[in-house]
Motif scaffolding. Structure first.
Motif, PDB file in Angstrom:
ATOM      1  N   GLU A 113      47.751  23.421  39.367  1.00  0.00           N
ATOM      2  CA  GLU A 113      47.822  24.755  38.752  1.00  0.00           C
ATOM      3  C   GLU A 113      46.451  25.219  38.292  1.00  0.00           C
ATOM      4  O   GLU A 113      46.162  26.416  38.287  1.00  0.00           O
ATOM      5  CB  GLU A 113      48.796  24.727  37.572  1.00  0.00           C
ATOM      6  N   SER A 114      45.595  24.284  37.927  1.00  0.00           N
ATOM      7  CA  SER A 114      44.245  24.649  37.497  1.00  0.00           C
ATOM      8  C   SER A 114      43.384  25.134  38.661  1.00  0.00           C
ATOM      9  O   SER A 114      42.345  25.757  38.455  1.00  0.00           O
ATOM     10  CB  SER A 114      43.569  23.454  36.825  1.00  0.00           C
ATOM     11  N   GLU A 115      43.820  24.841  39.904  1.00  0.00           N
ATOM     12  CA  GLU A 115      43.053  25.249  41.075  1.00  0.00           C
ATOM     13  C   GLU A 115      43.440  26.641  41.573  1.00  0.00           C
ATOM     14  O   GLU A 115      42.740  27.217  42.403  1.00  0.00           O
ATOM     15  CB  GLU A 115      43.277  24.249  42.219  1.00  0.00           C
ATOM     16  N   LEU A 116      44.553  27.177  41.088  1.00  0.00           N
ATOM     17  CA  LEU A 116      45.027  28.463  41.588  1.00  0.00           C
ATOM     18  C   LEU A 116      44.041  29.588  41.337  1.00  0.00           C
ATOM     19  O   LEU A 116      43.909  30.509  42.144  1.00  0.00           O
ATOM     20  CB  LEU A 116      46.388  28.803  40.954  1.00  0.00           C
ATOM     21  N   GLY A 117      43.341  29.533  40.204  1.00  0.00           N
ATOM     22  CA  GLY A 117      42.366  30.582  39.890  1.00  0.00           C
ATOM     23  C   GLY A 117      41.185  30.599  40.831  1.00  0.00           C
ATOM     24  O   GLY A 117      40.494  31.629  40.935  1.00  0.00           O
ATOM     25  N   ASN A 118      40.937  29.495  41.533  1.00  0.00           N
ATOM     26  CA  ASN A 118      39.802  29.417  42.460  1.00  0.00           C
ATOM     27  C   ASN A 118      40.184  29.810  43.885  1.00  0.00           C
ATOM     28  O   ASN A 118      39.326  29.785  44.773  1.00  0.00           O
ATOM     29  CB  ASN A 118      39.234  27.994  42.464  1.00  0.00           C
ATOM     30  N   ILE A 119      41.453  30.130  44.113  1.00  0.00           N
ATOM     31  CA  ILE A 119      41.933  30.459  45.458  1.00  0.00           C
ATOM     32  C   ILE A 119      42.064  31.973  45.597  1.00  0.00           C
ATOM     33  O   ILE A 119      42.801  32.613  44.852  1.00  0.00           O
ATOM     34  CB  ILE A 119      43.290  29.772  45.730  1.00  0.00           C
ATOM     35  N   ASP A 120      41.337  32.544  46.540  1.00  0.00           N
ATOM     36  CA  ASP A 120      41.359  33.990  46.742  1.00  0.00           C
ATOM     37  C   ASP A 120      42.518  34.446  47.619  1.00  0.00           C
ATOM     38  O   ASP A 120      42.981  35.579  47.501  1.00  0.00           O
ATOM     39  CB  ASP A 120      40.039  34.458  47.386  1.00  0.00           C
ATOM     40  N   ASP A 121      42.971  33.577  48.498  1.00  0.00           N
ATOM     41  CA  ASP A 121      44.031  33.953  49.421  1.00  0.00           C
ATOM     42  C   ASP A 121      45.384  33.979  48.693  1.00  0.00           C
ATOM     43  O   ASP A 121      45.838  32.951  48.173  1.00  0.00           O
ATOM     44  CB  ASP A 121      44.085  32.966  50.594  1.00  0.00           C
ATOM     45  N   GLU A 122      46.033  35.150  48.663  1.00  0.00           N
ATOM     46  CA  GLU A 122      47.290  35.308  47.936  1.00  0.00           C
ATOM     47  C   GLU A 122      48.414  34.468  48.552  1.00  0.00           C
ATOM     48  O   GLU A 122      49.257  33.933  47.843  1.00  0.00           O
ATOM     49  CB  GLU A 122      47.700  36.778  47.898  1.00  0.00           C
ATOM     50  N   PHE A 123      48.419  34.385  49.873  1.00  0.00           N
ATOM     51  CA  PHE A 123      49.469  33.625  50.554  1.00  0.00           C
ATOM     52  C   PHE A 123      49.394  32.147  50.184  1.00  0.00           C
ATOM     53  O   PHE A 123      50.417  31.524  49.876  1.00  0.00           O
ATOM     54  CB  PHE A 123      49.327  33.817  52.058  1.00  0.00           C
ATOM     55  N   LEU A 124      48.195  31.589  50.212  1.00  0.00           N
ATOM     56  CA  LEU A 124      48.012  30.184  49.860  1.00  0.00           C
ATOM     57  C   LEU A 124      48.350  29.953  48.399  1.00  0.00           C
ATOM     58  O   LEU A 124      49.028  28.964  48.053  1.00  0.00           O
ATOM     59  CB  LEU A 124      46.569  29.763  50.150  1.00  0.00           C
ATOM     60  N   ALA A 125      47.888  30.847  47.522  1.00  0.00           N
ATOM     61  CA  ALA A 125      48.167  30.692  46.096  1.00  0.00           C
ATOM     62  C   ALA A 125      49.671  30.760  45.818  1.00  0.00           C
ATOM     63  O   ALA A 125      50.196  29.993  45.001  1.00  0.00           O
ATOM     64  CB  ALA A 125      47.435  31.775  45.303  1.00  0.00           C
ATOM     65  N   LYS A 126      50.363  31.652  46.516  1.00  0.00           N
ATOM     66  CA  LYS A 126      51.807  31.773  46.332  1.00  0.00           C
ATOM     67  C   LYS A 126      52.520  30.501  46.774  1.00  0.00           C
ATOM     68  O   LYS A 126      53.427  30.010  46.089  1.00  0.00           O
ATOM     69  CB  LYS A 126      52.325  32.967  47.126  1.00  0.00           C
ATOM     70  N   GLY A 127      52.120  29.965  47.927  1.00  0.00           N
ATOM     71  CA  GLY A 127      52.741  28.744  48.420  1.00  0.00           C
ATOM     72  C   GLY A 127      52.525  27.569  47.487  1.00  0.00           C
ATOM     73  O   GLY A 127      53.456  26.795  47.214  1.00  0.00           O
ATOM     74  N   LEU A 128      51.299  27.423  46.977  1.00  0.00           N
ATOM     75  CA  LEU A 128      51.012  26.331  46.046  1.00  0.00           C
ATOM     76  C   LEU A 128      51.795  26.500  44.751  1.00  0.00           C
ATOM     77  O   LEU A 128      52.294  25.510  44.186  1.00  0.00           O
ATOM     78  CB  LEU A 128      49.511  26.275  45.755  1.00  0.00           C
ATOM     79  N   GLN A 129      51.915  27.746  44.288  1.00  0.00           N
ATOM     80  CA  GLN A 129      52.667  27.986  43.054  1.00  0.00           C
ATOM     81  C   GLN A 129      54.132  27.596  43.222  1.00  0.00           C
ATOM     82  O   GLN A 129      54.743  27.011  42.325  1.00  0.00           O
ATOM     83  CB  GLN A 129      52.561  29.463  42.669  1.00  0.00           C
ATOM     84  N   LEU A 130      54.699  27.898  44.383  1.00  0.00           N
ATOM     85  CA  LEU A 130      56.083  27.501  44.652  1.00  0.00           C
ATOM     86  C   LEU A 130      56.229  25.979  44.644  1.00  0.00           C
ATOM     87  O   LEU A 130      57.210  25.439  44.127  1.00  0.00           O
ATOM     88  CB  LEU A 130      56.541  28.062  45.994  1.00  0.00           C
TER      89      LEU A 130
END
Length: 254
Positions: free
Chosen positions: A96-113
């Motif tokens: 979760e701490s890495e989500l702020g460093n990810i610009d791609d919304e699709f990748l961030a959404k998948g990781l959050q799920l």
């Protein structure tokens, strides 16, 4: 910015204009009635064929021909290996701490799920549905470009017929033959230019962009599913290397 698109358009139009200037002069090829027939007719026919919202969205779609830069697999694989290592050492919640460093919304959404503990099958279903709608949006943009490519020459032919009718009606006055003939020929010229130097090549580039983006998103889905399943980083790398051409595959594990 995609240099191939920019260079292609500049070179194509520059050579056409250069040949015109060397032959007679650019002013001879500027005829406002012809422009009105071709541009106005093409825009109007496109609006009849497609909803107004989709027609106006073509400008945003066209930007993908110039400014979209797809991810490179050489960037994605090391990133997923790093995320997998952190997940195995500190737990998947640590991502979760890495989500702020990810610009791609699709990748961030998948990781959050995955971080939220959603079932892997549900994660895949959600992400694949998003990819399907992405493909549909791209397909719509390509269809509009192909529609305009069809109407450009058609409007040019209509303009040619208008010019010929005007010319035949005023054959007794030689001074009117030239302008009428100019409309007849220049509309065909404008239609050919619009279709073959803009719409058809841009539709092809959009199809290429769509395939590239879809492949990258499929690769991201595979990586997210592997992380959610707790796979070893080495196994994740092998799964993702499937999406890379054999002659470009490089392993981070020696």
């Amino acid at each position: 910015m995609d240099l191939a698109t920019v260079i292609g358009i500049v070179v194509a139009f520059a050579l056409v204009f250069l040949s015109i200037v060397m032959g007679s002069g650019l002013g001879v090829f500027v005829d406002y009635p012809s422009i009105m027939i071709v541009m106005g007719g093409t825009l109007g026919a496109t609006m009849i064929n497609h909803p107004l919202k989709e027609v106006f969205s073509v400008f945003n779609v066209a930007k993908h021909c110039f400014f979209t830069k797809p991810w490179n697999s050489s960037e994605i694989i090391p990133m997923f290996i790093e995320l997998a290592n952190k997940a195995r050492k500190e737990g998947i919640l640590a991502l979760e701490s890495e989500l702020g460093n990810i610009d791609d919304e699709f990748l961030a959404k998948g990781l959050q799920l995955a971080i939220d503990g959603i079932e892997p099958d549900s994660i895949r279903e959600i992400l694949e549905t998003e990819v399907e709608y992405l493909e549909e949006r791209h397909r719509t943009g390509g269809e509009i470009m192909n529609t305009m490519a069809t109407f450009f020459p058609a409007m040019g032919m209509i303009g040619t017929l208008i010019g010929l009718v005007q010319m035949l009606q005023t054959m007794s006055d030689p001074s009117t033959i030239g302008p009428a003939m100019a409309v007849a020929l220049l509309t065909t010229f404008y239609g050919a230019i619009g279709a073959n130097l803009l719409c058809i090549p841009m539709a092809g580039k959009l199809r290429k962009r769509s395939k590239e983006e879809t492949a990258i998103k499929e690769m991201i889905i595979c990586g997210i599913m592997a992380i959610a399943g707790g796979d070893n980083p080495r196994i994740i790398e092998q799964k993702l290397l499937v999406f890379v051409p054999p002659n470009s595959r490089q392993s981070a594990f020696k």
